[in-house]
Motif scaffolding. Structure first.
Motif, PDB file in Angstrom:
ATOM      1  N   GLN A  24       2.380  14.633  -4.905  1.00 35.05           N
ATOM      2  CA  GLN A  24       3.679  14.024  -5.182  1.00 35.05           C
ATOM      3  C   GLN A  24       3.674  13.520  -6.624  1.00 35.05           C
ATOM      4  O   GLN A  24       2.742  12.839  -7.057  1.00 35.05           O
ATOM      5  CB  GLN A  24       3.887  12.867  -4.199  1.00 35.05           C
ATOM      6  CG  GLN A  24       5.266  12.270  -4.215  1.00 35.05           C
ATOM      7  CD  GLN A  24       5.392  11.155  -3.186  1.00 35.05           C
ATOM      8  OE1 GLN A  24       5.859  10.066  -3.497  1.00 35.05           O
ATOM      9  NE2 GLN A  24       4.941  11.406  -1.964  1.00 35.05           N
ATOM     10  N   ILE A 265       2.434   2.288  -4.821  1.00 33.09           N
ATOM     11  CA  ILE A 265       2.122   3.313  -3.820  1.00 33.09           C
ATOM     12  C   ILE A 265       3.047   3.172  -2.612  1.00 33.09           C
ATOM     13  O   ILE A 265       3.569   4.166  -2.087  1.00 33.09           O
ATOM     14  CB  ILE A 265       0.637   3.220  -3.407  1.00 33.09           C
ATOM     15  CG1 ILE A 265      -0.259   3.658  -4.562  1.00 33.09           C
ATOM     16  CG2 ILE A 265       0.366   4.061  -2.166  1.00 33.09           C
ATOM     17  CD1 ILE A 265      -1.722   3.321  -4.370  1.00 33.09           C
ATOM     18  N   ARG A 266       3.279   1.928  -2.190  1.00 29.72           N
ATOM     19  CA  ARG A 266       4.188   1.697  -1.047  1.00 29.72           C
ATOM     20  C   ARG A 266       5.577   2.246  -1.343  1.00 29.72           C
ATOM     21  O   ARG A 266       6.191   2.914  -0.502  1.00 29.72           O
ATOM     22  CB  ARG A 266       4.262   0.195  -0.739  1.00 29.72           C
ATOM     23  CG  ARG A 266       5.244  -0.136   0.387  1.00 29.72           C
ATOM     24  CD  ARG A 266       5.522  -1.638   0.467  1.00 29.72           C
ATOM     25  NE  ARG A 266       6.175  -2.147  -0.733  1.00 29.72           N
ATOM     26  CZ  ARG A 266       7.465  -2.012  -1.005  1.00 29.72           C
ATOM     27  NH1 ARG A 266       8.263  -1.351  -0.172  1.00 29.72           N
ATOM     28  NH2 ARG A 266       7.972  -2.518  -2.114  1.00 29.72           N
ATOM     29  N   GLU A 269       5.756   6.238  -1.349  1.00 32.75           N
ATOM     30  CA  GLU A 269       5.517   6.974  -0.102  1.00 32.75           C
ATOM     31  C   GLU A 269       6.774   7.087   0.750  1.00 32.75           C
ATOM     32  O   GLU A 269       7.719   6.334   0.595  1.00 32.75           O
ATOM     33  CB  GLU A 269       4.399   6.308   0.686  1.00 32.75           C
ATOM     34  CG  GLU A 269       3.028   6.486   0.003  1.00 32.75           C
ATOM     35  CD  GLU A 269       1.909   5.776   0.743  1.00 32.75           C
ATOM     36  OE1 GLU A 269       2.209   4.822   1.515  1.00 32.75           O
ATOM     37  OE2 GLU A 269       0.750   6.180   0.570  1.00 32.75           O
TER      38      GLU A 269
END
Length: 269
Positions: A24, A265-266, A269
Motif C-alpha cells: 500500500q 499506520i492506524r 489501514e
C-alpha cells in the motif's frame, strides 16, 4: 531505490522508493527547509508493516534540481502530479509535513485529488502560515521576511535559530547537527523562494475542495504552526479527523515518534 523524474518544465525531481513494490503506497512530502530524509524514522518502520513509501525532494531541496524560479504552491503541486503519473500510482495515501502539508492541500484542490484515497497532514502550514487582516493566526509576514533576509545573509545562523523552536523535547546535539545538515544541503535560493510562498500563499479556499478521509496530526506545543491551524483545518475539511499530540512541538514526527507511527499506520489501514 532512488531515481529522478522529469517535470513538464524540465526540472528533475529526486524520488526515493522504499518497501515492497506491491505494498500500500504512502507518498510523503517533506517540510521547509529540509528534505525527504526527515522521514528516516518512518522509512525505518513502515516498510516492515508492508507499506511502500514514496518520498520526493521538493525542487530546490535534497537531490532535486534547483531552478531559479518555480516555487509557487501551484508549481510544487504539479511536481507531485508528475511523480504520481510517471510511477503510475493509484489509490494512494498522500502525507505532507509543514510546508509539505500545505503543498499537499494545494494538490488536492488543484488536481481534484487525483489518485489519492486518503490525506494525512502533519503540522501543516495551513490554512495560512502568516497573519492577514481577517486571520490573526501564525507569524507576521514581517517575521517570515526576516527569515528570508537571513537566508540570503547567514543561512546557517537562520537554520540554527529556526531549529531551536522546532522540537518540544530534548534533542541530542548529534541529532540537532544532523537535522540542521538537511537544511544546509538545500539550495539557498530555493529555501528563500519557498519561504516567500509560505509567507504569501493562502489555502483557506482549498480546504473545502478536499473530499477524501483526512487525518490532521498536530503538536499542541507547536511554536511554528500553532495548534489553532489544526482546529481550522479540521473545521474546513469535510470528513477530517484531528489527532492532537499533547507533548509535541512542530517536530511531532520525532517528539512523539511511537505515537506518530502508530496513529499513521492506524489511519492508513
Amino acid at each position: 531505490m532512488g531515481y529522478f523524474i522529469g517535470t513538464d518544465d524540465a526540472v528533475k525531481i529526486f524520488v526515493e522508493d522504499v518497501g515492497p513494490s506491491d505494498g500500500q503506497v504512502l507518498f510523503l512530502i517533506h517540510g521547509w527547509p529540509v528534505d525527504h530524509r526527515m522521514f528516516e524514522y518512518q522509512m525505518n518502520q513502515l516498510p516492515k508493516m508492508g507499506f511502500r513509501i514514496i518520498l520526493m525532494d521538493i525542487r530546490g531541496f535534497g537531490k532535486s534540481d534547483r531552478p531559479y524560479t518555480g516555487y509557487s504552491y501551484d508549481r510544487l503541486s504539479d511536481d507531485i502530479r508528475a511523480v504520481i503519473e510517471t510511477l503510475q500510482l493509484k489509490n494512494i495515501a498522500l502525507g505532507g509535513f509543514s510546508m509539505g502539508g500545505a503543498i499537499a492541500i494545494r494538490y488536492m484542490a488543484r488536481h481534484s485529488g487525483y489518485s489519492i484515497r486518503k490525506l494525512a497532514l502533519f503540522g501543516a502550514a495551513a490554512p495560512s502560515f502568516t497573519k492577514r487582516p481577517d486571520y490573526p493566526h501564525g507569524m507576521a509576514k514581517s517575521e517570515v521576511t526576516k527569515l528570508i533576509q537571513q537566508t540570503y545573509t547567514d543561512r546557517p545562523d537562520m537554520l540554527t535559530g529556526f531549529g531551536q523552536i522546532f522540537f518540544a523535547k530534548y534533542i541530542s546535539e548529534s541529532f540537532k547537527n544532523w537535522f540542521q545538515s538537511l537544511g544546509l544541503d538545500a539550495s539557498g535560493h530555493g529555501t528563500a523562494q519557498t519561504a516567500e510562498s509560505l509567507r504569501d500563499e493562502d489555502l483557506r479556499e482549498d480546504l473545502g475542495k478536499i473530499i477524501v478521509p483526512t487525518a490532521i496530526f498536530h503538536g499542541m506545543k507547536d511554536q511554528i504552526c500553532p495548534f489553532v491551524f489544526a482546529e481550522l483545518m479540521h473545521k474546513g475539511i469535510l470528513d477530517s479527523e484531528l489527532i492532537p499530540f499533547k507533548y509535541s512541538g512542530h517536530g511531532l514526527f520525532y517528539d512523539e515518534l511511537e505515537k506518530f507511527n502508530r496513529e499513521l499506520i492506524r489511519f492508513l489501514e
